[in-house]
Design an enzyme around this catalytic site. Structure first.
Site, PDB file in Angstrom:
ATOM      1  N   GLU A  57       0.813  -1.212   0.000  1.00  0.00           N
ATOM      2  CA  GLU A  57       0.000   0.000   0.000  1.00  0.00           C
ATOM      3  C   GLU A  57       0.850   1.266   0.000  1.00  0.00           C
ATOM      4  O   GLU A  57       0.372   2.344  -0.326  1.00  0.00           O
ATOM      5  CB  GLU A  57      -0.995  -0.001   1.161  1.00  0.00           C
ATOM      6  N   SER A  58       2.127   1.111   0.308  1.00  0.00           N
ATOM      7  CA  SER A  58       3.032   2.267   0.292  1.00  0.00           C
ATOM      8  C   SER A  58       3.326   2.742  -1.127  1.00  0.00           C
ATOM      9  O   SER A  58       3.883   3.828  -1.313  1.00  0.00           O
ATOM     10  CB  SER A  58       4.346   1.893   0.981  1.00  0.00           C
TER      11      SER A  58
END
Lengths: 300, 253, 300, 253
Positions: free
Chosen positions: D50-51
């Protein structure tokens, strides 16, 4: 496995009569090579979408590929008109070409919504203009916080999007620098994606600078390697814009017979892009000078 | 020494730009005006092109708003979603340049069709980014040559809203920007009065009010005290002719 | 003119008691240097917004700077809890800390709306979750095309946003590579912007690779040069994440007295970032290895 | 040769991943499972964090979803707006990993609070990206150790929706994804029946159905024919212990 294929097979297998097609690239990286192959394969009833139809859609309209045009600025940048387009639209023209017209922001919003798989995009726009009066798809929504009305445009999710780029690997991981236009949004919004590149590179080149990747291979269906594929538009770092061609297009497109001759010679008269480049007498005169930037450190 | 109307138009537009302002630039005279201002009184002018080049410093005269020379050496290149949302709709654009085939009494601009939309006598390119620039730029400058056909009482199609649309003032319609503050023509400058109607505000050297009225399709009113526009300076002419547009692509007429 | 100033003056002139403050950076480039200066200047009643409050907001909460927290994930990544935060929220804790809670997508949407100066952002989300039940600002809108209901979040427009970056020029033109988080959106959404960089570079460095610029100088109010300013988080190409510190924070933050001692020694006990680095015994052990990518050609 | 429950959990999760799939990865066992799958039967697995790291090939065990090793050598790094809009909401994520302090009978997950929201006995981190992963991933895999407190009849707070929320099935709520297709525990695998209720579907070596029921807070039903989960192969154990997590950060217990 590799997605690399020829332009002929990429167009044959991914572009179908009646498709909604986007060939994006805002002045930069406009894939004329794909447009010409679509003309050669005599695709029909296409709904052509682009912010700026440019010479490529003027040629495709003249060649009879288009049923409808979805756009926001239909001129020949700095050089005049798109006369095939005008003939298809104006009172005394032959027509009929269906039009769906927005502003640039509206088209950007349509593709942004498509890329996010939302049914619409919201913007503060169109108050006082006549565009909503001629395009019922420009609507409005009430803000659930302020109660104010904002303009909306519907998502655009093309059947096929064709994006030209400087380089990609065989899986379709694609890197673009210089003007980015709406290529990323168009690719993510599309059901099928064809990437056409100046250079096929090893995946290690992509992985060495991941922040330059604009389109991930997972959304790409075909990769076509076509040097000079964006001529007469340009590819930053590869070749310059052929302004003389854009200026010359005014006279060609103004005369239906001349336009017909152009298509016969430079599109139907050549088998592929290499033939086109030869027909142009080579394009080395447009080769880019070297202005290479320094790299950055991805270490940790 | 003589100068062309186009040269004076570029100079007049340049004088409207203040150092450090963020300008949404178009091709042609607006681009020349911006680069003239950068070379003279506004070195800190930030040029943004709708193609996504921010802080462009073109080393040659750009012939398209997407010329590669706008990218090389610019401060930032961003996608068009950022251009329209993060810069324009965000309110970061202080000056926007507009022009068009028709400009009417209220500063509305038509770049869409002459005649009816469905069966136009002349199909023009359309809005491009003009509709949203007219809404969001803090102020806009319109650059266009006078002619009765080009300055009708009312445009055939409102592509870019001015000060009053179908009788409704722009404030009432909730537009963030101030709209067209000056219309720079080849003979004079027009400005909106308090009602938003364009009136004659300044004359170029050797021009009479009637010369201007001859090129406007409505009963053009004048300010009581008309300003006199100074001719281009020696330096401005030199910069324009020998530096910015040596082939006179945009300075001819 | 140059916007370069010291951290002390940047915080003193741009961060005010009662402000809504964003210090963004998703695991990467979290500006601890700015957080520590805010603690030293004893700012009060701040509404702290971040997707992941992380150790920096745990420290600011412990130091009494926060009135309210707007967030989406409040943990110590891979190492445990943020105990100052928990003490301020849990039943037997001291409290009171006001909470406004979203998911990551919700916070991203709030900043995207803020950056576009729209009052809200639309997403397909939150059906079936209890988040809207505890946060009345999560609402819905009806699509003007399909008639379906979609979730909305309100725009977030902070008074101040602080972004850490690898490099910027004196005007604030800022380049970031590696993880980008929501730094761009947060900066464009904010009324005031402070950029803190590892390196101040000549503008020619920025202009040599304009596609790397994430934040344009025109929206930046102050530029602070603070090497190691993101420690214990990391700066790709400059230094690694100090995982031992994150793991060690569990024990420190669990014990209010230990946390108090930490702030006394490492924040109040040092005058500035250089003092902090010395206090840490230097941070060279975290210096990044070299993995420099190749440049690209911007010529034409 | 013996193995820890964590090692078997990682292997079982890895077996659920098909070559070429796009996986939204979390830290800990899910990350180990994905990298084990990449090293064995699914070399073409695309890992997304998700980064913003896409196609990550971490050269060390990442201790955070934003570890710098996820960036170096990845295929693409994009901002989080793209992660959630262009990848997740766009429907490009085939598998999402979820876990949490509480998982209930219908596969709902709580990572927000134990007790009431306003005065919780334990404040958990919250959703992060879990709420939207639960909605949009084509299917999700839940990895969690059994315990009566961890598997209650109903969670205190629904952070990530499962198959039935307050009596309403997820289809009725218009969620694109299929929801949790398997819950990988330390003793067995639970799967939803046609009604969406989690039931016992497969047992680990040496585990009896009652051992599983002892760790579940509702009357757990069983499939008629329970599958038997194979132990980790020699190679899997070797890869996990000597290659992926030599310090046994996540494989201890």
């Amino acid at each position: 496995m590799s997605k690399v294929t020829s332009m002929t097979s990429a167009i044959a297998s991914h572009v179908r009569d009646g498709d909604t097609l986007v060939i994006e690239g805002f002045t930069h990286l406009i894939c004329f090579a794909a447009g010409h192959e679509i003309i050669r394969q005599r695709k029909r009833d296409l709904t052509l979408c682009r912010l700026t139809p440019d010479l490529i859609y003027d040629q495709m309209i003249a060649a009879g590929c288009a049923k409808k045009l979805v756009f926001s600025w239909a001129g020949n940048p700095g050089a005049g008109s798109l006369h095939a387009f005008r003939r298809a639209v104006e009172q005394d023209g032959g027509g009929p070409l269906e039009l769906e017209e927005y502003s640039h922001f509206g088209m950007v919003g349509r593709l942004s919504a498509g890329a996010a798989r939302l049914p619409f995009w919201t913007m503060r726009n169109y108050m006082g203009t006549d565009l909503p009066a001629v395009n019922p798809l420009i609507r409005s929504v009430i803000c659930p916080y302020t109660g104010e009305a904002l303009a909306t445009v519907p998502a655009l999710n093309p059947d096929v999007t064709i994006v030209h780029a400087q380089r990609a690997d065989a899986d379709g991981n694609t890197q673009i620098w210089g003007l980015l236009g709406v290529q990323k949004e168009a690719a993510f919004a599309s059901r099928r994606v064809i990437v056409v590149v100046e250079e096929l590179v090893d995946q290690s080149v992509i992985r060495a600078d991941p922040n330059r990747t604009i389109i991930p291979g997972m959304i790409v269906d075909a990769v076509v390697v076509e040097p000079w594929g964006a001529h007469p538009s340009f590819a930053q770092g590869y070749y310059d814009r052929d302004n003389a061609f854009y200026v010359g297009w005014e006279a060609i497109s103004r005369d239906p017979a001349a336009l017909e001759r152009y298509l016969d010679e430079f599109v139907h008269g050549v088998g592929d892009r290499a033939g086109y480049v030869r027909k142009c007498g080579g394009l080395e005169r447009l080769r880019a000078s070297s202005r290479v930037c320094a790299g950055v450190n991805y270490g940790y | 020494m003589t100068y062309s109307p186009a040269e004076l138009m570029a100079c007049v537009a340049a004088r409207e730009l203040r150092d450090g302002e963020v300008v949404f630039v178009g091709i042609g005279l607006p681009n020349l005006a911006c680069n003239l201002a950068r070379a003279t009184h506004a070195p800190g002018l930030v040029l943004i092109y709708e193609s996504g080049a921010v802080g462009a410093v073109p080393e040659r005269l750009p012939v398209s708003i997407g010329d590669p020379s706008l990218v090389t050496g610019s401060l930032m290149v961003c996608g068009m979603a950022d251009v329209f949302q993060s810069f324009l709709q965000n309110g970061r654009i202080e000056v926007g340049f507009l022009g068009g085939a028709q400009i009417d009494r209220w500063g509305n601009i038509n770049t869409t069709v002459v005649g009816t939309y469905d069966r136009p006598t002349v199909r023009l390119p359309g809005s491009g980014g003009a509709a949203e620039i007219a809404v969001h730029a803090r102020r806009t400058l319109v650059v266009s040559r006078l002619s009765r056909r080009g300055f009708p009482e009312a445009v055939d199609f409102i592509t870019s809203p001015g000060h009053r649309m179908r009788g409704r003032p722009r404030r009432e319609l909730g537009m963030p920007g101030a709209g067209p503050v000056k219309v720079v023509t080849d003979k004079a400058i027009l400005e909106p009065d308090e009602s938003g109607e364009l009136v004659l505000s300044a004359l170029y050297p050797g021009v009479e009010p009637d010369d201007v009225r001859a090129g406007v399709g409505w009963r053009l009113r004048s300010r009581d005290n008309l300003a006199a526009v100074a001719p281009p300076s020696e330096r401005d002419r030199h910069l324009l002719r020998d530096g910015l547009d040596p082939q006179r692509l945009f300075l001819k007429a």
